[in-house]
Every structure is written in structure tokens, then in C-alpha cells.
Design an enzyme around this catalytic site. Structure first.
Site, short mmCIF file in Angstrom:
data_model
loop_
_atom_site.label_atom_id
_atom_site.label_comp_id
_atom_site.label_asym_id
_atom_site.label_seq_id
_atom_site.Cartn_x
_atom_site.Cartn_y
_atom_site.Cartn_z
N HIS A 1 0.83 -1.22 0.00
CA HIS A 1 0.00 0.00 0.00
C HIS A 1 0.86 1.26 0.00
CE1 HIS A 1 0.29 0.62 4.46
NE2 HIS A 1 0.26 -0.69 4.52
N ASP B 1 -0.15 4.28 1.10
CA ASP B 1 -0.43 5.23 2.19
C ASP B 1 0.31 4.85 3.47
OD1 ASP B 1 -2.22 2.96 2.22
OD2 ASP B 1 -3.35 3.94 3.81
N ASP C 1 6.24 0.05 7.04
CA ASP C 1 4.79 -0.10 6.76
C ASP C 1 4.33 1.02 5.83
OD1 ASP C 1 2.13 -0.71 6.80
OD2 ASP C 1 1.79 -0.07 8.86
N GLU D 1 -5.03 1.67 2.81
CA GLU D 1 -5.01 0.48 3.67
C GLU D 1 -5.18 0.86 5.13
OE1 GLU D 1 -3.37 -2.70 6.24
OE2 GLU D 1 -2.65 -0.66 6.06
N GLU D 2 -4.57 1.97 5.52
CA GLU D 2 -4.57 2.34 6.94
C GLU D 2 -5.94 2.79 7.44
OE1 GLU D 2 -2.25 1.51 8.74
OE2 GLU D 2 -0.40 1.44 7.57
N ASP E 1 1.01 -10.39 0.61
CA ASP E 1 0.86 -9.04 1.17
C ASP E 1 1.78 -8.91 2.39
OD1 ASP E 1 -0.09 -6.46 1.54
OD2 ASP E 1 -2.09 -7.06 2.23
ZN LIG Z 1 0.58 -1.67 6.32
#
Ligand SMILES: [Zn+2]
Length: 487
Positions: free
Chosen positions: A119, A121, A154, A188-189, A215
């Protein structure tokens, strides 16, 4: 009496024999593979390109009106400039605005495609903590052997790392037999409903049935698992579900000078105390049982004996493993009161008091069983209980450790990181991969980044960073995975 002692002795000896036989009988679950020679990559250039990606404030805010398209435009422009071969070779579609779907078309259309997720974001930096960062969170600094910044772990390390692997393979003249999709969501967040969910729907509408989806969710843990010195690759084979439950207590309002015996606030407080006392049951099952089956054989005799004899010592193991918040989260549906609301003035009794309690649901439980549990534990007709429907997400299906995709990833990891112990894992957070569960039974959650005990607080916290060498190894894992799975 003597006969009783004798009988007891015979039983104990029998039990001990059974326990020891089982312990000696456990066999390692690790794939036997020869290590590959390390793929030649330019470690410094890799770190610099990742650092550049961390400068974009592609932040997901709870309030979607704060979304800054310009930052995502800049980030995507940066990807085009940094990975020219990827952009000249793969097909790229924009999905629902900022979703990115790359397709590297394979020569054999009979093979089910592979899908790699990440992701774009990141979470915001908590206001007031900016000054606590060793390097500013969006500076993309490289210092002391690390790339620093929000998103290093992340999940830009994973997104940029995947692109590095494909760029590298194209440069060597590689052409895939199996089609590969790279699917990068942008929210995603905050649930992934605008990004990953739309991309997954698009693939479903095209009847794409991936061989596997990979993922984030697990990583290469060092020093996190007691009694195992080798790095442990935690491969997420399932993730917990999610539901937030609202409790509302009603009572007589009025002047605080003559309060009734029970107030809305007091009634709600009792209910919350009951919920914390009466938690959903602990269980060693599913992915956590698999974890013990894979870790046990790699441990010294004592812990191996416990893991191998859960029929006898399961209670002891659960109590010990569940003593930390991290261990507890892998054994049960967790209960977390997060929001309390009541009252407008210090001398007025509120007529309602409201609490939100967030539950992370263990595979095997469901949002429905959580609600049942809450009603039973609270046991008070003056409290209304309801699930916030928009938060409901049941636990994922569990990916088989015997199916080829898990085995292939396990072999890949051990080729690149010799001696690593690969084990199944339950992801206690939520990832974008849950939107892909209808497409394939084989969803794997793993990034090759190294995570130490100290890194857990950095994800979503202060001083997020990734080791320069560790990042290069994570790229090597993607390269090797693509070689094994699609070339
Ligand atoms: Zn993540």
C-alpha cells in the site's frame, strides 16, 4: 496403600514415557533447500531510492476530506522516474483514482497468476511527537545503517522493494511464464475500501483466479521468539477479524445534588469491568497451533517437550504464552475499550453514557459470537449493545501450510536467508489482503524486512526505520520468489 502408590507410579512412568516419545518423535518442518548465492544488488542505490519514496506525505487520515491527492501524484511520478523498465514493460492501470494495478504478462496463459500487494499510504505522525524522531519522519534520511521515515516498514519498503525486484529482473532479460500483478492500494490504513477493494473487484470481474496473493503482515523476526536464535520468518496464513461494539447505558438525568443510587456512568462502568473480567476464551488452534508445530522442533528439549505435548501441557503453554499482550492476542478474541462518552457539565447527571469496545476476532469466532458474548457478560437490560456495522470484518480464511504457495515461499526464504526458521503466523492486525480472500485460498502475509523486539513500537510510532542491509535482503527475497514462482 502400597498398591495405590505402585499404581500411581506405573501411571506416571507411562505418562513420562509417552511425553518423551512424542518429544523425540517430532520432526523439523523446515524445507531442505540449498542456499543461493546472494543476488548482486546495489545496496546503496536501493536505500537511496527507498529514502526518496519516504519523502512523500501519502498519509491516510480518518477524516477522508484531509486526503492530499498532490502527495500521491508526486509519489506516483517518483515511481515512474525511479523504475523506468517496469513502466516501459508492464501494463499499468489506475483504479478508482489512485489505485495502481501493474500487469507483467506471462507467456503461459494456462498458469494462474501471482499477485503481489503493498500500500502507498502511511499513518500520520502523532501530533506533538515530530520532535522525538531521530531523523524527521518525512526526510528520508539514511544514517547509522538505516533508512529512516514513516513508511520504511509499513509499507513503502515492501512496495518499492517489489518494484526493485521486477526492475532488476527485467534488466537481466527475464520474461515471466506466469503473469504477475502488482496491486498497490492507497487507503489500507483506513480499511482499504477505496483502493484494495476496488482492485480486487476489478480482478474478480475479469475472472482472475490467482495461484497466490502475497501481502504484508509477517516479517523476519530476530530476538522475538525465545529459545530460537535463528531469524524466524513469520508468514501470516490468516488474519484476525474486527468489530467495534457500542454500549449505551440509560438512566435518569438531572441535578447532581440528589443523584439516584445508580447513574448512567456507574451502570456503564460496571459493564466495562465485567467485559474486562470475562474475556472470550483462550484457545490454541488454527494458525497458532501451526506456529507451535513449526517452532517446537527448532527449540531446545524443554520447550520442545511442551510444544509437542499440548494434549497434556496445553493449558500451561497457553497461560505462559498468553501472559504478554502479544501472546494473548494470538490466543483469543481480544477486548479493548477505546472510547467513553458521557456528560456535558460537571454538576449535571447525564441520562446516557456510551462506550466503544474494539474486538479483534480470532479465526473460529465471529462478529456474531462476539455480540452474544458481550450481551451475556454485561447481563444488564439497561444497556443496549450493538455492533457498528461499518467496522465489521470477520476473520480471514486460513491458508494451508501444505499447499504449494506456502511451501514455495518457505523454500524461497530459506534459499536467501540460510538457516532461517519459517513458520506460519496469525496476523493480529488487518491488511489489504482480506479484500482478496474471494479470489484465492492462498493468501500469504510476509515481507522480508528484519524486525527486532524494538521495532514493534516503531511501526505506526516514532522512529520507524529499516536496516539498509535488511532492506537489500528483503528485495533479494522478492527477486528469488519471482524466479521460483513465475520465471
Ligand atoms: Zn501496512
Amino acid at each position: 496403600m502400597r498398591r495405590l502408590v505402585l499404581a500411581l507410579g506405573v501411571v506416571l512412568v507411562g505418562l513420562a514415557a509417552a511425553v518423551i516419545t512424542r518429544t523425540l518423535g517430532v520432526r523439523s518442518r523446515q524445507a531442505a533447500v540449498a542456499p543461493v548465492s546472494p543476488e548482486p544488488v546495489d545496496t546503496t542505490a536501493l536505500a537511496q531510492r527507498l529514502a526518496g519514496a519516504l519523502k512523500f506525505k501519502t498519509i491516510s487520515y480518518q477524516d477522508s476530506t484531509q486526503f492530499e491527492g498532490r502527495e500521491f501524484d508526486g509519489f506516483q511520478r517518483y515511481l515512474r522516474e525511479s523504475f523506468p523498465k517496469v513502466h516501459a514493460t508492464l501494463k499499468l492501470e489506475r483504479v478508482n483514482g489512485y489505485g495502481l494495478l501493474y500487469e507483467w504478462i506471462g507467456s503461459d496463459t494456462g498458469l494462474a497468476p501471482a499477485v503481489l500487494l503493498a500500500h502507498q499510504d502511511v499513518v500520520p505522525v502523532e501530533p506533538g511527537t515530530e520532535g522525538k524522531w531521530t531523523e524527521p519522519p518525512f526526510s528520508g534520511a539514511i544514517a547509522a545503517g538505516y533508512v529512516w521515515g514513516r513508511g520504511a516498514l509499513d509499507d513503502k519498503g515492501s512496495l518499492v522493494g517489489i518494484l526493485e525486484a521486477v526492475e532488476h529482473l527485467i534488466a537481466t532479460g527475464a520474461k515471466p511464464r506466469r503473469t504477475v500483478y502488482l496491486a498497490f492500494g492507497f487507503d489500507e490504513e483506513v480499511g482499504g475500501r477505496r483502493g484494495a477493494a476496488h482492485i480486487a473487484d476489478l480482478l474478480a470481474s475479469r475472472k482472475v483466479h490467482p495461484a497466490f496473493v502475497l501481502d504484508e503482515g509477517g516479517a523476519l523476526a530476530t530476538g522475538l521468539i525465545p529459545s530460537v536464535a535463528a531469524p524466524v520468518a513469520l508468514v501470516g496464513i490468516a488474519e484476525k477479524g474486527y468489530v467495534t461494539v457500542e454500549l449505551t447505558a440509560q438512566a435518569e438525568g438531572g441535578h447532581s445534588s440528589m443523584p439516584p443510587k445508580e447513574t448512567a456512568v456507574g451502570i456503564l462502568a460496571v459493564a466495562l469491568t465485567r467485559l474486562e473480567h470475562d474475556q472470550m476464551p483462550r484457545a490454541i488452534r488454527g494458525p497458532t497451533a501451526d506456529l507451535f508445530d513449526f517452532l517446537g522442533p527448532e527449540m531446545p528439549f524443554g520447550p520442545r517437550l511442551v510444544m509437542a505435548n499440548r494434549w497434556l501441557l496445553g493449558g500451561l503453554l497457553a497461560a505462559q504464552f498468553g501472559a504478554t499482550p502479544q501472546g494473548n492476542a494470538m490466543l483469543r478474541t481480544t477486548t479493548a475499550p477505546t472510547v467513553l462518552q458521557a456528560g456535558v457539565k460537571e454538576n449535571v447527571l447525564p441520562s446516557t453514557a456510551r462506550a466503544l469496545v474494539n474486538f479483534r476476532i480470532l479465526p473460529g469466532d465471529s462478529a456474531g459470537s462476539v455480540l452474544e458474548h458481550v450481551r451475556r457478560a454485561v447481563d444488564d437490560a439497561r444497556i443496549s449493545v450493538r455492533a457498528l456495522q461499518e467496522t465489521v470484518s470477520n476473520p480471514s480464511a486460513v491458508t494451508s501450510v501444505n499447499a504449494e504457495p506456502f511451501q514455495l515461499l518457505a523454500r524461497t526464504i530459506r534459499q536467501v536467508i540460510p538457516g532461517a526458521v519459517v513458520t506460519p503466523w496469525l496476523v493480529v492486525g488487518a491488511t489489504d489482503s482480506r479484500h482478496y480472500s474471494a479470489l484465492t485460498p492462498n493468501v500469504l502475509r510476509f515481507v522480508g524486512a528484519t524486525i527486532g523486539p524494538d521495532d514493534l513500537r516503531r511501526v505506526h510510532g516514532t522512529d520507524e526505520r529499516i536496516g539498509v542491509q535488511a532492506y537489500a535482503n528483503s528485495v533479494r527475497i522478492y527477486i528469488q520468489l519471482l524466479k521460483n514462482a513465475v520465471l
